[in-house]
Enzyme design. Structure first.
Site, PDB file in Angstrom:
ATOM      1  N   GLU A   1       0.825  -1.209   0.000  1.00 38.32           N
ATOM      2  CA  GLU A   1       0.000   0.000   0.000  1.00 38.32           C
ATOM      3  C   GLU A   1       0.858   1.257   0.000  1.00 38.32           C
ATOM      4  O   GLU A   1       0.548   2.230  -0.681  1.00 38.32           O
ATOM      5  CB  GLU A   1      -0.929   0.017   1.222  1.00 38.32           C
ATOM      6  CG  GLU A   1      -2.150  -0.883   1.095  1.00 38.32           C
ATOM      7  CD  GLU A   1      -2.902  -0.686  -0.217  1.00 38.32           C
ATOM      8  OE1 GLU A   1      -3.121   0.492  -0.605  1.00 38.32           O
ATOM      9  OE2 GLU A   1      -3.249  -1.685  -0.877  1.00 38.32           O
TER      10      GLU A   1
ATOM     11  N   SER B   1      19.572  -7.820  -8.366  1.00 35.92           N
ATOM     12  CA  SER B   1      18.494  -8.001  -9.342  1.00 35.92           C
ATOM     13  C   SER B   1      18.779  -9.025 -10.450  1.00 35.92           C
ATOM     14  O   SER B   1      17.853  -9.718 -10.863  1.00 35.92           O
ATOM     15  CB  SER B   1      18.140  -6.658  -9.989  1.00 35.92           C
ATOM     16  OG  SER B   1      17.886  -5.678  -9.014  1.00 35.92           O
TER      17      SER B   1
ATOM     18  N   HIS C   1       3.485  -9.827  -9.625  1.00 43.38           N
ATOM     19  CA  HIS C   1       4.934 -10.047  -9.626  1.00 43.38           C
ATOM     20  C   HIS C   1       5.626  -8.989  -8.766  1.00 43.38           C
ATOM     21  O   HIS C   1       6.482  -9.293  -7.947  1.00 43.38           O
ATOM     22  CB  HIS C   1       5.466 -10.012 -11.057  1.00 43.38           C
ATOM     23  CG  HIS C   1       6.954  -9.898 -11.136  1.00 43.38           C
ATOM     24  ND1 HIS C   1       7.790 -10.917 -10.744  1.00 43.38           N
ATOM     25  CD2 HIS C   1       7.758  -8.875 -11.520  1.00 43.38           C
ATOM     26  CE1 HIS C   1       9.045 -10.528 -10.902  1.00 43.38           C
ATOM     27  NE2 HIS C   1       9.062  -9.289 -11.358  1.00 43.38           N
ATOM     28  N   SER C   2       5.262  -7.732  -8.996  1.00 47.33           N
ATOM     29  CA  SER C   2       5.830  -6.629  -8.213  1.00 47.33           C
ATOM     30  C   SER C   2       4.837  -5.485  -8.268  1.00 47.33           C
ATOM     31  O   SER C   2       3.789  -5.602  -8.907  1.00 47.33           O
ATOM     32  CB  SER C   2       7.175  -6.180  -8.802  1.00 47.33           C
ATOM     33  OG  SER C   2       6.941  -5.445  -9.997  1.00 47.33           O
TER      34      SER C   2
END
Lengths: 362, 368
Positions: free
Chosen positions: A40, A126, A253-254
């Site tokens: 959020e 990453s 996913h993100s």
């Protein structure tokens, strides 16, 4: 455990103490609440990026509980539960997401790229799959020290060349590594039938000469048992083990992804309601009489309160000194970087109204 | 026994079609002259460059119990003989073959270094380092930075034979230093001979940052010197002035230093021009001070490397010299390099920045 939390086979019950089981449940649900709040907060633009762990809580907690903090962890990015289990605090997690002055990574990486030297959790990066051969190298170097190196990755990352290299190196060089694959059905939008046509990731293990286990990734006890067995074997035999945990990525996913663009809400609901790892464990605990609605309420309230406190504290903290940007490229700063740092300091002195200097420590 | 070894060498070969590169090195485009500046007063022994490297590796393994050497075919001594006898002396847990996978080798090495052991990885030819490019650029180079110093892989060293060898064509001749020069976080060095190779290699192995040492393979056998037998290190990041001069500065590294030494002789005898020859030694970080000081004195500069011109490290040197020495320059910075083509097989004599192309450039610099 079946979906109602009943132990299917009595002799496979890990017989964990109530205390450990409650800790498992608490950390899984804590992770859940943390995800909701940070997701959020990204939506509100308070942090730049986030990745939730919905649906995969049992893979983190079950495997982490079967190891100890001396064992080295290499992760991908969806393994925050492992850190929680090891004692990484909510504040440390949140400080990293904010990149504030208390982030051990000094604000250099995107949110959720956690790392902790004291907890032997190697800093996340990453590029996918790169950690897999690295985990093998670490395991080789630590051979004979009664430690195992566990390396997590997704079903998508298993398609990288680095995964192939790592499996083969671990087998031929006899490294005590646990390869832990979270097969959650998707790599961003790509479903597994566009990822591979063999029998998942597990079927690849034997072809490298590796012992392999496939487990229900939504069953924390199954994951625990498999990891415990894998560690015993890896450490005693100096050999790698592959575990494929079948699960489902319930969240997007993100925060940069809207998964309704490529999968149906019904599919997600099915997993979220019928086979969710925390629900399953809760059924088990309630049947056993060690958990109830009242404890649940009280715990969730507490969790929310703790997270919000850490969140607010994390948000208020200044970012590290901006000149930190030039540090730790090398152990000692070479002349070219010193020169660039000096030039930037002089520049910012002159043009400071154009830079957010007030948000950074001085 | 000796015959068997040679046969094994030929038969095992290495990546590519043929197995004779390691046995013959023609190196006809340069004449090797030994270093005279020896950094030690102790006992010396005659060694070629592969023997000096072998000696450095032996010292590294003996002086650090965590050190290990691995790569393709290093167990039997390596296709260039650099690891000869080391497995026998230190065992299979410290000197060992890996499967044939460069990304695996470097990733594995990073992992070894990340838990505090010393990793000495070999990539059989610099031409085959590219599969490991991701592990080097995204991982090794950024390990310390991205973790805020929590983790590092400073104990990693990558060795790779590089540059022209007479007949290596596209994939046994490349000089990839410029690709890595664009990567903050790693160090890149190139030795010009046995003394330098030993000292630099030991520095790389003990340096707290990940290092790549590119070894000009044409020098493995052709370069012979009196190398100190003791343990010594040579600085990373510092250039060497090989020859003092007053009219033109010639900058190169690796094999090309020897070409430039000849160019300086030719310039003296044919053009009556005094050249200062600088071996840059270290590509990243590079020695600005020595270079600028020399250029400010001579006011003319030639940069020469085997790698292609466009995006070559000569471009970085030229731009920096122009920025720092603008008011001192009497002529534009000259670059004599490989052409912007892949490295060819039968055309090698026309591809290389040989002494005649360099001499022509010196003439132009003087006449400008």
């Amino acid at each position: 455990m079946d979906r109602q939390g009943n132990i299917i086979s009595k002799d496979e019950d890990p017989k964990l103490s109530d205390k450990v089981i409650i800790k498992m449940y608490k950390e899984m649900t804590l992770l859940n609440v943390l995800d909701k709040i940070l997701y959020e907060s990204q939506r509100q633009g308070r942090i730049s990026f986030y990745m939730t762990n919905y649906g995969e809580e049992a893979t983190h907690i079950g495997s982490a509980a079967a190891l100890n903090n001396n064992d080295i962890v290499y992760g991908q990015y969806r393994e925050a539960g492992v850190l929680l289990w090891r004692g990484f605090t909510l504040q440390e997690l949140i400080d990293q997401c904010y990149g504030n002055k208390d982030d051990t990574g000094k604000g250099k990486q995107m949110p959720i790229h956690y790392g902790s030297k004291k907890l032997n959790f190697v800093t996340i990066s990453s590029p996918l799959g790169t950690q897999i051969p690295q985990a093998v190298g670490s395991a080789f170097a630590l051979k004979g020290m009664h430690k195992v190196v566990i390396c997590y990755f997704g079903d998508g990352a298993a398609s990288e060349g680095d995964a192939h290299a790592a499996f083969n190196f671990a087998a031929t060089l006899e490294c005590p590594t646990i390869f832990f694959c979270r097969n959650n059905g998707y790599a961003i939008s790509t479903p597994v039938d566009e990822q591979y046509r063999g029998d998942g990731i597990a079927a690849r293990g034997p072809s490298y000469g590796m012992h392999t286990l496939r487990v229900d990734g939504n069953d924390v006890f199954a994951v625990y048992n498999a990891t415990k067995k894998a560690k015993e074997y890896a450490v005693n035999e100096n050999k790698p083990v592959l575990i494929e945990a079948l699960t489902y990525r319930v969240g997007d996913h993100s925060t940069s992804d809207d998964s309704s663009a490529y999968r149906s809400p019904e599919e997600v609901t099915l997993w979220a309601t019928n086979d969710y790892p925390t629900n399953k464990l809760r059924y088990y605990m309630e049947t056993k009489g060690i958990w109830n609605e009242e404890l649940e309420e009280r715990w969730l309230q507490q969790a929310r309160k703790d997270i919000l406190a850490a969140f607010n504290a994390g948000e208020k903290k200044l970012k590290p000194k901006w000149t930190e940007m030039f540090e730790e490229v090398y152990k000692y700063m070479p002349t070219n970087i010193k020169k660039q740092q000096y030039e930037m300091v002089e520049h910012v002195k002159k043009y400071k109204e154009h830079y957010p200097v007030e948000k950074f420590e001085t | 026994m000796a015959l068997n070894k040679v046969c094994a060498l030929c038969l095992r070969g290495f990546k590519g079609e043929f197995g004779s590169l390691s046995v013959i090195s023609r190196g006809s485009h340069f004449t090797y002259t030994p270093d005279t500046d020896v950094p030690s007063k102790g006992e010396k022994a005659k060694m070629n460059m592969f023997q000096a490297i072998n000696n450095a590796l032996d010292i590294a393994l003996a002086s650090d119990k965590t050190a290990m050497i691995f790569g393709e075919d290093v167990g039997f001594g390596g296709v260039f003989r650099c690891t000869l006898g080391l497995q026998k002396k230190y065992g299979r847990e410290r000197v060992f073959n890996t499967p044939l996978s460069e990304q695996g080798i470097v990733g594995f090495g990073i992992g070894v270094a990340a838990v505090g052991s010393t990793a000495i990885a070999e990539i059989q030819f610099a031409d085959y380092i590219f599969p490991a490019f991701d592990q080097i650029v995204n991982e090794a180079a950024k390990y310390r930075y991205r973790s805020g110093g929590e983790f590092d892989c400073g104990k990693l060293t990558i060795r790779a034979p590089c540059s022209a060898v007479g007949h290596g064509a596209l994939y046994h001749s490349q000089s990839p230093e410029a690709y890595f020069a664009h990567t903050p976080g790693i160090k890149v060095v190139v030795p010009r001979g046995p003394i330098k190779a030993k000292g630099l290699l030991l520095s790389c192995i003990r340096d707290p940052d990940p290092c790549i040492i590119l070894e000009p393979k044409a020098l493995y056998r052709a370069a012979v010197e009196e190398v100190p037998e003791e343990d010594y290190q040579l600085p990373i990041g510092r250039a060497d002035i090989i020859l003092k001069g007053s009219d033109v500065t010639l900058i190169g590294w690796g094999t090309q230093v020897h070409v430039l030494k000849e160019v300086a002789q030719l310039a003296k005898s044919q053009l009556k021009v005094s050249c200062e020859v600088i071996d840059l030694v270290s590509i990243l970080p590079w020695d600005m001070e020595t270079v600028f000081k020399s250029v400010k004195k001579t006011k003319r500069v030639l940069v020469s490397h085997e790698a292609p011109l466009t995006g070559g490290f000569g471009a970085e040197l030229s731009a920096s010299i122009q920025e720092e020495c603008f008011l001192h320059l009497e002529a534009p910075v000259a670059r004599v390099t490989g052409h912007d083509t892949p490295f060819p097989h039968v055309f090698e004599p026309f591809y290389l920045p040989d002494k005649w192309r360099c001499l022509a450039a010196v003439r132009n610099l003087i006449n400008y």
